[in-house]
Scaffold this motif. Structure first.
Motif: not given
Ligand SMILES: *[C@@H]1O[C@H](CO)[C@@H](O)[C@H](O)[C@H]1NC(C)=O
Length: 334
Positions: A175, A145, A180, A183
């Motif tokens: 991701y 990122e 995730n 994301a």
């Molecule tokens: C998924 O990734 C985003 C961006 O990095 C982050 O803000 C978010 O907390 C993540 N969600 C989980 C469930 O880990």
């Protein structure tokens, strides 16, 4: 050959070839002979004749070989933390060389500057890979990122756009791997819209949409597959990438067809899936997932001796396709 440059170049070619033909284990054994490339013996004082001076030192081993050695040694010792340390060392060296190139008087060489810049970028991708290998996904995500935060505004070179697409792809895969999905979805640019026949309500703005690369198409298709949305997944893998998408357009659609077959299996369309996988094998493709899935399919739809015959048939075709390691693998049991 008697000079070190030639010897190291040949060594690099040999090791790369070993990796390319799938003999990475042999390469790992051979690379042990080089031991620790950061050892002082690998450094020579630069003479003014070589364009140096002021007691600068230069590494004897070509950059590409040093990178390959780090990877192979990490593989053979299963020690990615060590690789990470070496990557950081190389990055420090690259930053120093970059500074040196920029401050060259009277005329800095733009080619040399570009070279060290691209080496630095390449190293940051390798750092991310090492973090993934270590299973430190959170750190890998943070690292990738941070790489995506490109400077604000201004015209962006095509090269930078491509670099970002590569990082975006790695990040997207990561991701998906860690589950995730939101994301992963957010990191993707919208696919290009087919030209609509009716006049648009919104006249096109001057702000250009982010380029949608082939890698984005793969990620977009991978999402429903990862989520187990099989019908959507089948649709996605049946859709060719938009013609405008670039960044290593595929020589064929092996991956897409294979993933389509897997999605078909999950919706119970076994014979359709089998046809696709058989076609792929007939065309001379041999890779782990293909062989494994095809054998599993035969186990699902046949019994006893028929299963054995079918799997033997698969083994023969894999051999014919040059997949020697596939057929010899331990999991490939008759
Ligand atoms: C998924 O990734 C985003 C961006 O990095 C982050 O803000 C978010 O907390 C993540 N969600 C989980 C469930 O880990």
């Amino acid at each position: 050959p008697s000079n070190h440059t030639e010897i190291f170049n040949l060594w690099y070619i040999r090791l790369s070839c070993l990796c390319l033909i799938g003999a990475t284990q042999i390469a790992c054994v051979e690379v042990k002979a080089l031991e620790d490339l950061s050892a002082p013996g690998y450094w020579v004082a630069e003479t003014p004749a070589l364009g140096g001076g002021r007691g600068q030192k230069r590494h004897l081993v070509p950059w590409e070989l040093r990178l390959l050695v780090i990877r192979l040694q990490a593989l053979s010792f299963s020690d990615w933390r060590r690789a990470l340390v070496f990557y950081y060392e190389l990055a420090r060296e690259a930053r120093m060389e970059l500074g040196r190139a920029i401050n060259t008087k009277p005329n800095p060489d733009p080619v040399v500057i570009k070279l060290w810049k691209s080496r630095l970028k390449d190293l940051s991708i390798r750092v991310a890979s090492a973090l993934v290998e270590m299973g430190d996904f959170a750190a890998a995500v943070r690292h990738l990122e941070s790489l995506r935060k490109t400077g604000g505004g201004g015209e962006v070179e095509a090269e930078v756009v491509e670099e970002d697409a590569k990082v975006r792809f790695m990040l997207g895969l990561l991701y998906i791997r860690i589950g995730n999905f939101s994301a992963a979805k957010e990191s993707l640019p919208p696919p290009p819209q087919p030209a609509s026949p009716k006049p648009s309500d919104n006249p096109p703005t001057h702000q250009t949409a982010p380029t949608y690369f082939y890698t984005d198409h793969i990620l977009t298709s991978l999402l429903p597959t990862a989520l187990g949305l099989w019908e959507a997944s089948i649709t996605a893998w049946s859709t060719p990438p938009p013609s405008s998408s670039s960044l290593h357009p595929p020589p064929s659609t092996i991956l897409e067809r294979h993933n389509l077959a897997v999605s078909l299996v999950y919706t119970g369309r076994l014979s359709q899936a089998r046809d696709i996988l058989e076609d792929l094998l007939e065309e001379g493709n041999a890779f782990f997932a293909l062989t494994f899935n095809l054998c599993t399919l035969w186990e699902l739809v046949t019994d006893g001796d028929v299963t054995k015959d079918k799997k033997r048939d698969v083994a023969e075709k894999v051999l014919a396709a040059g997949g020697r390691r596939e057929a010899g693998a331990a999991w490939f049991k008759m």
